[in-house]
Each structure stands twice: as structure tokens, then as C-alpha cells.
Design a protein around this motif. Sequence first.
Motif, PDB file in Angstrom:
ATOM      1  N   VAL A   9       0.691  -1.648  -0.390  1.00 17.16           N
ATOM      2  CA  VAL A   9      -0.134   0.000   0.070  1.00 17.16           C
ATOM      3  C   VAL A   9       0.625   1.199   0.153  1.00 17.16           C
ATOM      4  O   VAL A   9       1.732   1.263   0.751  1.00 17.16           O
ATOM      5  CB  VAL A   9      -0.548   0.328   1.219  1.00 17.16           C
ATOM      6  N   VAL A  10       0.792   2.377  -1.068  1.00 14.46           N
ATOM      7  CA  VAL A  10       0.953   3.670  -1.246  1.00 14.46           C
ATOM      8  C   VAL A  10       0.697   4.243  -0.191  1.00 14.46           C
ATOM      9  O   VAL A  10      -0.312   4.753  -1.100  1.00 14.46           O
ATOM     10  CB  VAL A  10       0.994   4.186  -2.137  1.00 14.46           C
ATOM     11  N   ILE A  11       1.069   5.398   0.596  1.00 11.46           N
ATOM     12  CA  ILE A  11       0.571   6.189   1.020  1.00 11.46           C
ATOM     13  C   ILE A  11       1.035   7.837   1.887  1.00 11.46           C
ATOM     14  O   ILE A  11       2.216   7.827   1.540  1.00 11.46           O
ATOM     15  CB  ILE A  11       0.001   5.785   2.603  1.00 11.46           C
ATOM     16  N   ALA A  12       0.050   8.466   0.988  1.00  7.91           N
ATOM     17  CA  ALA A  12       1.214  10.000   0.720  1.00  7.91           C
ATOM     18  C   ALA A  12       0.391  10.710   1.331  1.00  7.91           C
ATOM     19  O   ALA A  12      -0.997  11.014   1.725  1.00  7.91           O
ATOM     20  CB  ALA A  12       0.852  10.874  -1.174  1.00  7.91           C
ATOM     21  N   ASP A  13       0.867  11.612   1.642  1.00 10.46           N
ATOM     22  CA  ASP A  13       0.621  12.938   2.841  1.00 10.46           C
ATOM     23  C   ASP A  13       1.257  14.468   1.919  1.00 10.46           C
ATOM     24  O   ASP A  13       2.266  14.735   1.444  1.00 10.46           O
ATOM     25  CB  ASP A  13       1.187  12.839   3.726  1.00 10.46           C
ATOM     26  N   ASN A  21       3.268  17.197  14.548  1.00 10.84           N
ATOM     27  CA  ASN A  21       1.974  16.541  13.723  1.00 10.84           C
ATOM     28  C   ASN A  21       2.790  16.359  12.196  1.00 10.84           C
ATOM     29  O   ASN A  21       1.039  15.821  11.279  1.00 10.84           O
ATOM     30  CB  ASN A  21       1.184  18.155  13.472  1.00 10.84           C
ATOM     31  N   ALA A  22       3.459  16.143  12.013  1.00  9.61           N
ATOM     32  CA  ALA A  22       3.753  15.643  10.290  1.00  9.61           C
ATOM     33  C   ALA A  22       4.101  14.366   9.889  1.00  9.61           C
ATOM     34  O   ALA A  22       3.284  13.950   8.817  1.00  9.61           O
ATOM     35  CB  ALA A  22       5.138  15.987  10.503  1.00  9.61           C
ATOM     36  N   LEU A  23       4.115  13.698  10.990  1.00 10.30           N
ATOM     37  CA  LEU A  23       3.371  12.162  10.677  1.00 10.30           C
ATOM     38  C   LEU A  23       2.081  11.625  11.592  1.00 10.30           C
ATOM     39  O   LEU A  23       1.312   9.898  11.162  1.00 10.30           O
ATOM     40  CB  LEU A  23       4.695  10.793  11.227  1.00 10.30           C
ATOM     41  N   THR A  61      13.809  17.827   9.823  1.00 10.07           N
ATOM     42  CA  THR A  61      13.125  17.683  11.326  1.00 10.07           C
ATOM     43  C   THR A  61      12.366  15.718  10.854  1.00 10.07           C
ATOM     44  O   THR A  61      11.893  15.248  11.890  1.00 10.07           O
ATOM     45  CB  THR A  61      12.128  18.334  11.522  1.00 10.07           C
ATOM     46  N   VAL A  62      11.778  16.497   9.819  1.00 12.65           N
ATOM     47  CA  VAL A  62      10.566  15.308   8.827  1.00 12.65           C
ATOM     48  C   VAL A  62      11.228  13.453   9.013  1.00 12.65           C
ATOM     49  O   VAL A  62      10.843  12.797   9.053  1.00 12.65           O
ATOM     50  CB  VAL A  62      10.175  15.481   8.210  1.00 12.65           C
ATOM     51  N   ASN A 103      -4.157  18.709   6.662  1.00  6.38           N
ATOM     52  CA  ASN A 103      -3.202  19.454   7.478  1.00  6.38           C
ATOM     53  C   ASN A 103      -2.756  20.713   6.469  1.00  6.38           C
ATOM     54  O   ASN A 103      -3.063  21.492   6.971  1.00  6.38           O
ATOM     55  CB  ASN A 103      -1.939  18.713   7.869  1.00  6.38           C
ATOM     56  N   SER A 104      -3.159  20.754   5.047  1.00  2.00           N
ATOM     57  CA  SER A 104      -2.686  21.341   4.163  1.00  2.00           C
ATOM     58  C   SER A 104      -4.333  22.594   3.720  1.00  2.00           C
ATOM     59  O   SER A 104      -3.367  23.922   3.078  1.00  2.00           O
ATOM     60  CB  SER A 104      -1.463  21.167   3.487  1.00  2.00           C
TER      61      SER A 104
END
Length: 111
Positions: A9-13, A21-23, A61-62, A103-104
Amino acid sequence: TNTLLPQKVVIADLGCSTGPNALTLVSIAVKALQDHCFQVQRPPPEVCLLLNDLPNNNFNTVVKSLVMLRQSNEHVVVTGITPGSFYERLYTSGSLHLVCSSNSLHWLSKV
């Protein structure tokens, strides 16, 4: 059934930002996927996480957060970062199973 549970499974944010909160969104998605697999007694799929934000984001940081996520979850096998605007095409068609961007959303200036 097995047809509903892919092996990968490929998940993109999109617009993952940086900081604690990045992840969050991708972590919730991975946990939900694993919980579902546990309920139907199937092995969880390999998960590829792709994070996106503007090129001036502090991706250092990410990346540190990604290392901690990978250490805490054996099924997250691949991670990647794609700098760029999500107003433009970032990934090939049909390459993503789940895309998160809440988040964006408050930054959107056009549909």
C-alpha cells in the motif's frame, strides 16, 4: 477477501509540514490498516509512505520522525519525500492507494 487487501500500500501526505504533527495522518492510516488486517486475520501489507511539502520545508526534522516511525513499525518498509507544490502533479497515475492532505487544506488558494 484477499482482493481487498493488497500486499503493498502506498500512502501520500500532501503538505505534511514539519514538527510533531508531520506524521499524524499517515500514522493513523497505517494503524487503521493494521487493525483491519488483524480483524480479518490477514497479514498487514507492506506500507510505503510518501511525504510532500514545499521545497523550503525543514525535511531534516521530518526525516528524523520517519526513522522513529520505521523503528516502531516493522511493516513500514519504504519512505520517501517529494518536495514541490501539490498544485502540480507529484506522482504517477495509479501509484497511490491513499492520499491525505487535511493539514494543508487551510492554505488552498485555488481549487
